[in-house]
Design a protein around this motif. Structure first.
Motif, PDB file in Angstrom:
ATOM      1  N   SER A   1     -23.374 -29.411  44.684  1.00  0.00           N
ATOM      2  CA  SER A   1     -24.696 -29.616  45.819  1.00  0.00           C
ATOM      3  C   SER A   1     -24.060 -30.571  46.826  1.00  0.00           C
ATOM      4  CB  SER A   1     -25.978 -29.843  44.800  1.00  0.00           C
ATOM      5  OG  SER A   1     -26.952 -29.815  45.918  1.00  0.00           O
TER       6      SER A   1
ATOM      7  N   PHE B   1     -20.789 -23.350  51.035  1.00  0.00           N
ATOM      8  CA  PHE B   1     -21.794 -22.254  50.895  1.00  0.00           C
ATOM      9  C   PHE B   1     -23.190 -22.531  51.428  1.00  0.00           C
ATOM     10  CE2 PHE B   1     -19.387 -19.076  48.939  1.00  0.00           C
ATOM     11  CZ  PHE B   1     -18.308 -19.732  47.854  1.00  0.00           C
TER      12      PHE B   1
ATOM     13  N   GLU C   1     -28.187 -37.589  38.589  1.00  0.00           N
ATOM     14  CA  GLU C   1     -27.811 -36.086  38.808  1.00  0.00           C
ATOM     15  C   GLU C   1     -27.893 -35.050  37.572  1.00  0.00           C
ATOM     16  OE1 GLU C   1     -24.727 -35.675  41.617  1.00  0.00           O
ATOM     17  OE2 GLU C   1     -24.147 -33.594  41.027  1.00  0.00           O
TER      18      GLU C   1
ATOM     19  N   LEU D   1     -32.378 -17.779  44.581  1.00  0.00           N
ATOM     20  CA  LEU D   1     -31.419 -18.186  45.762  1.00  0.00           C
ATOM     21  C   LEU D   1     -30.510 -17.162  46.074  1.00  0.00           C
ATOM     22  CD1 LEU D   1     -31.167 -21.116  46.879  1.00  0.00           C
ATOM     23  CD2 LEU D   1     -29.493 -21.549  45.131  1.00  0.00           C
TER      24      LEU D   1
ATOM     25  N   TYR E   1     -29.785 -30.873  50.079  1.00  0.00           N
ATOM     26  CA  TYR E   1     -31.026 -29.767  49.972  1.00  0.00           C
ATOM     27  C   TYR E   1     -31.897 -30.175  51.067  1.00  0.00           C
ATOM     28  CZ  TYR E   1     -35.003 -27.954  47.730  1.00  0.00           C
ATOM     29  OH  TYR E   1     -36.228 -27.309  47.520  1.00  0.00           O
TER      30      TYR E   1
ATOM     31  N   GLN F   1     -36.584 -22.974  50.574  1.00  0.00           N
ATOM     32  CA  GLN F   1     -35.275 -23.727  49.765  1.00  0.00           C
ATOM     33  C   GLN F   1     -33.903 -23.478  50.664  1.00  0.00           C
ATOM     34  OE1 GLN F   1     -34.713 -22.669  45.778  1.00  0.00           O
ATOM     35  NE2 GLN F   1     -33.023 -23.982  45.438  1.00  0.00           N
TER      36      GLN F   1
ATOM     37  N   ALA G   1     -36.561 -27.947  43.882  1.00  0.00           N
ATOM     38  CA  ALA G   1     -35.897 -26.893  43.476  1.00  0.00           C
ATOM     39  C   ALA G   1     -34.415 -26.739  43.740  1.00  0.00           C
ATOM     40  CB  ALA G   1     -36.255 -25.847  44.361  1.00  0.00           C
ATOM     41  N   GLU G   2     -33.830 -27.938  44.024  1.00  0.00           N
ATOM     42  CA  GLU G   2     -32.498 -28.055  44.228  1.00  0.00           C
ATOM     43  C   GLU G   2     -31.823 -27.746  42.906  1.00  0.00           C
ATOM     44  OE1 GLU G   2     -31.250 -32.017  45.028  1.00  0.00           O
ATOM     45  OE2 GLU G   2     -29.174 -31.501  45.529  1.00  0.00           O
ATOM     46  N   GLN G   3     -30.687 -27.125  43.220  1.00  0.00           N
ATOM     47  CA  GLN G   3     -30.184 -26.252  41.807  1.00  0.00           C
ATOM     48  C   GLN G   3     -28.882 -27.058  41.524  1.00  0.00           C
ATOM     49  OE1 GLN G   3     -29.800 -22.117  41.352  1.00  0.00           O
ATOM     50  NE2 GLN G   3     -31.731 -21.684  42.044  1.00  0.00           N
ATOM     51  N   PHE G   4     -28.614 -27.314  40.236  1.00  0.00           N
ATOM     52  CA  PHE G   4     -27.495 -28.108  39.818  1.00  0.00           C
ATOM     53  C   PHE G   4     -26.583 -27.140  38.880  1.00  0.00           C
ATOM     54  CE2 PHE G   4     -28.264 -32.074  41.660  1.00  0.00           C
ATOM     55  CZ  PHE G   4     -29.526 -31.939  41.764  1.00  0.00           C
TER      56      PHE G   4
ATOM     57  N   LEU H   1     -26.977 -13.496  41.528  1.00  0.00           N
ATOM     58  CA  LEU H   1     -27.966 -13.923  40.300  1.00  0.00           C
ATOM     59  C   LEU H   1     -28.033 -12.886  39.280  1.00  0.00           C
ATOM     60  CD1 LEU H   1     -29.690 -16.040  39.104  1.00  0.00           C
ATOM     61  CD2 LEU H   1     -31.654 -15.146  40.740  1.00  0.00           C
TER      62      LEU H   1
ATOM     63  N   PHE I   1     -23.641 -25.971  49.576  1.00  0.00           N
ATOM     64  CA  PHE I   1     -22.598 -26.197  48.224  1.00  0.00           C
ATOM     65  C   PHE I   1     -21.174 -26.536  48.940  1.00  0.00           C
ATOM     66  CE2 PHE I   1     -25.401 -25.723  44.735  1.00  0.00           C
ATOM     67  CZ  PHE I   1     -26.506 -24.589  45.456  1.00  0.00           C
TER      68      PHE I   1
ATOM     69  N   GLN J   1     -30.048 -24.963  50.743  1.00  0.00           N
ATOM     70  CA  GLN J   1     -29.054 -25.944  50.148  1.00  0.00           C
ATOM     71  C   GLN J   1     -27.598 -25.628  50.321  1.00  0.00           C
ATOM     72  OE1 GLN J   1     -30.019 -25.908  45.822  1.00  0.00           O
ATOM     73  NE2 GLN J   1     -28.461 -27.484  45.454  1.00  0.00           N
TER      74      GLN J   1
ATOM     75  N   LEU K   1     -38.840 -23.670  41.328  1.00  0.00           N
ATOM     76  CA  LEU K   1     -38.227 -22.428  42.193  1.00  0.00           C
ATOM     77  C   LEU K   1     -38.398 -22.961  43.747  1.00  0.00           C
ATOM     78  CD1 LEU K   1     -39.606 -19.184  40.649  1.00  0.00           C
ATOM     79  CD2 LEU K   1     -37.261 -19.963  40.741  1.00  0.00           C
ATOM     80  N   GLY K   2     -39.185 -23.442  44.232  1.00  0.00           N
ATOM     81  CA  GLY K   2     -39.376 -23.993  45.496  1.00  0.00           C
ATOM     82  C   GLY K   2     -40.085 -25.394  45.689  1.00  0.00           C
ATOM     83  N   GLY K   3     -39.944 -25.756  46.958  1.00  0.00           N
ATOM     84  CA  GLY K   3     -40.393 -27.114  47.343  1.00  0.00           C
ATOM     85  C   GLY K   3     -39.314 -28.109  47.018  1.00  0.00           C
TER      86      GLY K   3
ATOM     87  N   TYR L   1     -25.266 -16.825  37.211  1.00  0.00           N
ATOM     88  CA  TYR L   1     -24.760 -16.109  38.565  1.00  0.00           C
ATOM     89  C   TYR L   1     -23.314 -15.834  37.859  1.00  0.00           C
ATOM     90  CZ  TYR L   1     -28.086 -19.000  41.337  1.00  0.00           C
ATOM     91  OH  TYR L   1     -29.379 -19.412  41.800  1.00  0.00           O
TER      92      TYR L   1
END
Lengths: 109, 115
Positions: free
Chosen positions: A45, A86, B1, A97, A48, A31, B102-105, B45, A35, A33, B97-99, B35
């Motif tokens: 974001s 970032f 989103e 992450l 990605y 992963q 897995a994009e975090q917002f 984290l 930011f 990303q 978590l992956g793939g 976080y």
């Protein structure tokens, strides 16, 4: 543990110039990303991109997984692009992450 | 989103005080994260969860508890707050978590000051 190195630490541009931000990470990324954050603001974001090249607007990210690096190219910078960028990645089998310390970008008129 | 909200946005407490930070996400994501962001350390984290009732330890868990009551809600608890916990706290969510998913917002953040 996982580590992320970002360069440069800071960058000053004149409006209209291009920016190239680099990110190197310590293991194969599942992963990746990018930011953006204004001072005291939230993280937005941008892209990605765990592998290959992706574009959105004036932003292009290229991630070379085998070489453990990613770049973010900002074309025709604008004053409103100022802030901190970032890079964050997740290594295989970690599920967490890890963030770099960021690149501070200042764009002047 | 993805929509991630946090409350309160600002909080001041005293050493030894009890603090609960709240996070809600409305996009049915499986994973939620807490976080903290500090100058010189970047984002770190604290805890994360992959569903209601689940809790996973992050990289800096000492002094923090967390609870995921529903798929939407994730709480961070500081039962004996200390000045070292003065920080900007972010909540985030992702579908995996992956793939590809897995994009975090991220939410808008909560600024906590412990006097």
């Amino acid at each position: 543990g996982q580590q992320v190195q970002q360069s440069p630490a800071s960058l000053v541009l004149q409006e209209g110039e291009n920016a190239e931000l680099q990110c190197n990470f310590s293991s194969t990324a599942t992963q990746l990303q990018w930011f953006y954050q204004r001072p005291g603001g939230s993280l937005v974001s941008l892209l990605y991109n765990p592998s290959g090249t992706k574009h959105t607007g004036r932003l292009t990210s290229t991630t070379v997984t085998k070489e453990r690096r990613s770049s973010l190219h900002i074309s025709s910078s604008q004053i409103t692009d100022s802030g901190t960028y970032f890079c964050a990645f997740t290594g295989a089998n970690t599920g967490k992450l890890t963030f770099g310390h960021g690149t501070i970008l200042r764009v002047h008129p | 989103e993805a929509a991630v909200t946090q409350s309160p946005r600002n909080k001041v407490t005293v050493t030894g005080g009890n603090v609960t930070l709240s996070c809600r996400q409305t996009n049915s994501h499986n994973y939620m994260y807490w976080y903290r962001q500090d100058t010189g350390h970047g984002l770190r984290l604290i805890h994360y969860s992959y569903g209601a009732g689940n809790l996973q330890i992050g990289d800096v868990p000492d002094g923090y508890k967390a609870t995921r009551t529903t798929q939407e809600d994730f709480f961070l608890l500081l039962e004996l707050a200390s000045p070292s916990q003065t920080s900007l706290y972010f909540c985030a969510s992702s579908d995996a978590l992956g793939g590809h998913y897995a994009e975090q917002f991220f939410g808008p953040g909560t600024r906590l000051t412990v006097l």
